[in-house]
Design a protein around this motif. Structure first.
Motif, PDB file in Angstrom:
ATOM      1  N   LEU A 115      11.644 -11.577 -74.709  1.00 41.34           N
ATOM      2  CA  LEU A 115      10.500 -11.952 -73.870  1.00 41.34           C
ATOM      3  C   LEU A 115       9.909 -10.776 -73.096  1.00 41.34           C
ATOM      4  O   LEU A 115       8.690 -10.600 -73.054  1.00 41.34           O
ATOM      5  N   LEU A 116      10.763  -9.962 -72.499  1.00 39.19           N
ATOM      6  CA  LEU A 116      10.250  -8.942 -71.581  1.00 39.19           C
ATOM      7  C   LEU A 116       9.721  -7.705 -72.287  1.00 39.19           C
ATOM      8  O   LEU A 116       8.895  -6.986 -71.735  1.00 39.19           O
ATOM      9  N   SER A 117      10.199  -7.447 -73.507  1.00 35.08           N
ATOM     10  CA  SER A 117       9.736  -6.255 -74.218  1.00 35.08           C
ATOM     11  C   SER A 117       9.338  -6.605 -75.636  1.00 35.08           C
ATOM     12  O   SER A 117       9.645  -7.686 -76.141  1.00 35.08           O
ATOM     13  N   ASN A 118       8.638  -5.680 -76.266  1.00 37.37           N
ATOM     14  CA  ASN A 118       8.360  -5.749 -77.700  1.00 37.37           C
ATOM     15  C   ASN A 118       9.245  -4.684 -78.352  1.00 37.37           C
ATOM     16  O   ASN A 118       8.918  -3.494 -78.295  1.00 37.37           O
ATOM     17  N   PRO A 119      10.377  -5.100 -78.946  1.00 37.76           N
ATOM     18  CA  PRO A 119      11.364  -4.121 -79.427  1.00 37.76           C
ATOM     19  C   PRO A 119      10.832  -3.187 -80.511  1.00 37.76           C
ATOM     20  O   PRO A 119      11.451  -2.164 -80.794  1.00 37.76           O
ATOM     21  N   VAL A 120       9.689  -3.521 -81.105  1.00 33.49           N
ATOM     22  CA  VAL A 120       9.124  -2.623 -82.118  1.00 33.49           C
ATOM     23  C   VAL A 120       8.608  -1.335 -81.469  1.00 33.49           C
ATOM     24  O   VAL A 120       8.764  -0.244 -82.004  1.00 33.49           O
ATOM     25  N   ILE A 121       8.008  -1.473 -80.297  1.00 33.51           N
ATOM     26  CA  ILE A 121       7.400  -0.298 -79.663  1.00 33.51           C
ATOM     27  C   ILE A 121       8.011   0.046 -78.306  1.00 33.51           C
ATOM     28  O   ILE A 121       7.677   1.071 -77.718  1.00 33.51           O
ATOM     29  N   GLU A 122       8.914  -0.810 -77.803  1.00 38.59           N
ATOM     30  CA  GLU A 122       9.446  -0.565 -76.466  1.00 38.59           C
ATOM     31  C   GLU A 122      10.975  -0.575 -76.443  1.00 38.59           C
ATOM     32  O   GLU A 122      11.615  -1.267 -77.228  1.00 38.59           O
ATOM     33  N   ASP A 123      11.528   0.201 -75.521  1.00 39.62           N
ATOM     34  CA  ASP A 123      12.963   0.154 -75.226  1.00 39.62           C
ATOM     35  C   ASP A 123      13.140  -0.589 -73.905  1.00 39.62           C
ATOM     36  O   ASP A 123      12.275  -0.528 -73.040  1.00 39.62           O
ATOM     37  N   SER A 124      14.276  -1.257 -73.756  1.00 38.08           N
ATOM     38  CA  SER A 124      14.546  -1.880 -72.463  1.00 38.08           C
ATOM     39  C   SER A 124      15.952  -1.510 -72.022  1.00 38.08           C
ATOM     40  O   SER A 124      16.826  -1.258 -72.841  1.00 38.08           O
ATOM     41  N   ARG A 125      16.127  -1.426 -70.714  1.00 34.21           N
ATOM     42  CA  ARG A 125      17.482  -1.201 -70.203  1.00 34.21           C
ATOM     43  C   ARG A 125      17.657  -1.939 -68.880  1.00 34.21           C
ATOM     44  O   ARG A 125      16.720  -2.089 -68.098  1.00 34.21           O
ATOM     45  N   ILE A 126      18.861  -2.444 -68.689  1.00 33.25           N
ATOM     46  CA  ILE A 126      19.183  -3.140 -67.446  1.00 33.25           C
ATOM     47  C   ILE A 126      19.468  -2.097 -66.385  1.00 33.25           C
ATOM     48  O   ILE A 126      20.342  -1.250 -66.556  1.00 33.25           O
ATOM     49  N   LEU A 127      18.711  -2.171 -65.304  1.00 30.37           N
ATOM     50  CA  LEU A 127      18.884  -1.211 -64.215  1.00 30.37           C
ATOM     51  C   LEU A 127      19.961  -1.711 -63.258  1.00 30.37           C
ATOM     52  O   LEU A 127      20.751  -0.937 -62.729  1.00 30.37           O
ATOM     53  N   GLU A 128      19.989  -3.021 -63.068  1.00 33.48           N
ATOM     54  CA  GLU A 128      20.930  -3.568 -62.098  1.00 33.48           C
ATOM     55  C   GLU A 128      21.137  -5.070 -62.317  1.00 33.48           C
ATOM     56  O   GLU A 128      20.201  -5.788 -62.620  1.00 33.48           O
ATOM     57  N   VAL A 129      22.394  -5.504 -62.150  1.00 33.26           N
ATOM     58  CA  VAL A 129      22.723  -6.930 -62.040  1.00 33.26           C
ATOM     59  C   VAL A 129      23.627  -7.031 -60.818  1.00 33.26           C
ATOM     60  O   VAL A 129      24.762  -6.557 -60.839  1.00 33.26           O
TER      61      VAL A 129
ATOM     62  N   ARG B 109       8.170   8.456 -78.892  1.00 36.45           N
ATOM     63  CA  ARG B 109       7.151   9.144 -79.682  1.00 36.45           C
ATOM     64  C   ARG B 109       5.784   8.460 -79.642  1.00 36.45           C
ATOM     65  O   ARG B 109       4.820   8.985 -80.189  1.00 36.45           O
ATOM     66  N   LEU B 110       5.675   7.324 -78.986  1.00 34.50           N
ATOM     67  CA  LEU B 110       4.403   6.592 -78.988  1.00 34.50           C
ATOM     68  C   LEU B 110       3.449   7.096 -77.907  1.00 34.50           C
ATOM     69  O   LEU B 110       3.868   7.466 -76.821  1.00 34.50           O
ATOM     70  N   ALA B 111       2.155   7.098 -78.233  1.00 30.44           N
ATOM     71  CA  ALA B 111       1.137   7.508 -77.272  1.00 30.44           C
ATOM     72  C   ALA B 111       1.124   6.557 -76.083  1.00 30.44           C
ATOM     73  O   ALA B 111       1.304   5.351 -76.237  1.00 30.44           O
ATOM     74  N   ASP B 112       0.906   7.114 -74.893  1.00 30.41           N
ATOM     75  CA  ASP B 112       0.927   6.323 -73.663  1.00 30.41           C
ATOM     76  C   ASP B 112      -0.376   6.574 -72.894  1.00 30.41           C
ATOM     77  O   ASP B 112      -0.453   7.467 -72.051  1.00 30.41           O
ATOM     78  N   PRO B 113      -1.420   5.778 -73.180  1.00 32.74           N
ATOM     79  CA  PRO B 113      -2.728   6.008 -72.546  1.00 32.74           C
ATOM     80  C   PRO B 113      -2.675   5.911 -71.027  1.00 32.74           C
ATOM     81  O   PRO B 113      -3.353   6.677 -70.329  1.00 32.74           O
TER      82      PRO B 113
ATOM     83  N   GLY C  89       4.214  15.148 -68.905  1.00 35.33           N
ATOM     84  CA  GLY C  89       5.011  14.114 -69.580  1.00 35.33           C
ATOM     85  C   GLY C  89       5.051  12.791 -68.837  1.00 35.33           C
ATOM     86  O   GLY C  89       6.097  12.138 -68.783  1.00 35.33           O
ATOM     87  N   VAL C  90       3.917  12.367 -68.270  1.00 34.07           N
ATOM     88  CA  VAL C  90       3.902  11.109 -67.520  1.00 34.07           C
ATOM     89  C   VAL C  90       3.968   9.921 -68.494  1.00 34.07           C
ATOM     90  O   VAL C  90       3.191   9.844 -69.449  1.00 34.07           O
ATOM     91  N   ARG C  91       4.914   9.016 -68.245  1.00 38.41           N
ATOM     92  CA  ARG C  91       5.069   7.807 -69.064  1.00 38.41           C
ATOM     93  C   ARG C  91       5.127   6.608 -68.119  1.00 38.41           C
ATOM     94  O   ARG C  91       5.888   6.612 -67.150  1.00 38.41           O
ATOM     95  N   VAL C  92       4.342   5.606 -68.396  1.00 36.89           N
ATOM     96  CA  VAL C  92       4.296   4.436 -67.521  1.00 36.89           C
ATOM     97  C   VAL C  92       4.908   3.236 -68.242  1.00 36.89           C
ATOM     98  O   VAL C  92       4.526   2.915 -69.372  1.00 36.89           O
ATOM     99  N   GLY C  93       5.872   2.616 -67.603  1.00 39.10           N
ATOM    100  CA  GLY C  93       6.524   1.437 -68.173  1.00 39.10           C
ATOM    101  C   GLY C  93       6.506   0.286 -67.193  1.00 39.10           C
ATOM    102  O   GLY C  93       5.821   0.337 -66.167  1.00 39.10           O
ATOM    103  N   LYS C  94       7.277  -0.762 -67.532  1.00 41.81           N
ATOM    104  CA  LYS C  94       7.337  -1.944 -66.676  1.00 41.81           C
ATOM    105  C   LYS C  94       8.688  -2.043 -65.993  1.00 41.81           C
ATOM    106  O   LYS C  94       9.719  -1.688 -66.554  1.00 41.81           O
ATOM    107  N   HIS C  95       8.659  -2.593 -64.787  1.00 40.33           N
ATOM    108  CA  HIS C  95       9.876  -2.897 -64.042  1.00 40.33           C
ATOM    109  C   HIS C  95       9.844  -4.396 -63.765  1.00 40.33           C
ATOM    110  O   HIS C  95       8.900  -4.892 -63.156  1.00 40.33           O
ATOM    111  N   VAL C  96      10.834  -5.120 -64.261  1.00 37.77           N
ATOM    112  CA  VAL C  96      10.856  -6.570 -64.085  1.00 37.77           C
ATOM    113  C   VAL C  96      12.070  -6.949 -63.244  1.00 37.77           C
ATOM    114  O   VAL C  96      13.201  -6.553 -63.545  1.00 37.77           O
TER     115      VAL C  96
END
Lengths: 87, 87
Positions: free
Chosen positions: A67-81, A14-18, A37-44
């Motif tokens: 460290l990698l995310s701010n859980p207040v405003i961001e979700d994180s998920r493991i893509l691969e190990v 629901r957060l704005a994504d400039p 619906g373009v949303r830009v995130g990080k890939h680490v």
């Protein structure tokens, strides 16, 4: 054991994504009017040394939250190990 | 047909990654000394309206090369093109 890890960090829905809005506003000039619906995130990506995959994943979960995310405003998920095969 | 698309944009392997280095330098203070090679890239998610998956993928390839990445210094890859089921 060494693992290659990929983590995705995305803004909560629901957060704005400039940055996403900036991409969207550039689309019509390039002829694309069918995108929304373009949303830009990080890939680490990184490598972690660990006894087994379970402990690697536990550490990556903690790294993502602390460290990698701010859980207040961001979700994180493991893509691969994935274990790195040493030659 | 509507598709949900995810694209990854990463710096080319040999290029310096200051954002990744910043993450790496924060790791020891948090007790993690078993991590290396941190690389930070972009994850772009959007919806595209297209006749079929083939034409959707062709457009996404072009969008990745022309808008979402700088092909001189970045690689891009399609992570997912998934049809959205309308209810």
């Amino acid at each position: 054991m060494r693992f290659t890890v990929e983590v995705l960090v995305t803004l909560k829905p629901r957060l704005a994504d400039p940055q996403g809005k900036a991409v969207e506003s550039a689309l019509p000039a390039l002829g694309w009017t069918n995108v929304r619906g373009v949303r830009v995130g990080k890939h680490v990506r990184f490598e972690v040394e660990s006894d087994d995959e379970t402990s690697a994943r536990a550490q990556v979960d903690e790294m993502a939250a602390r460290l990698l995310s701010n859980p207040v405003i961001e979700d994180s998920r493991i893509l691969e190990v994935r274990e790195v095969q040493r030659t």
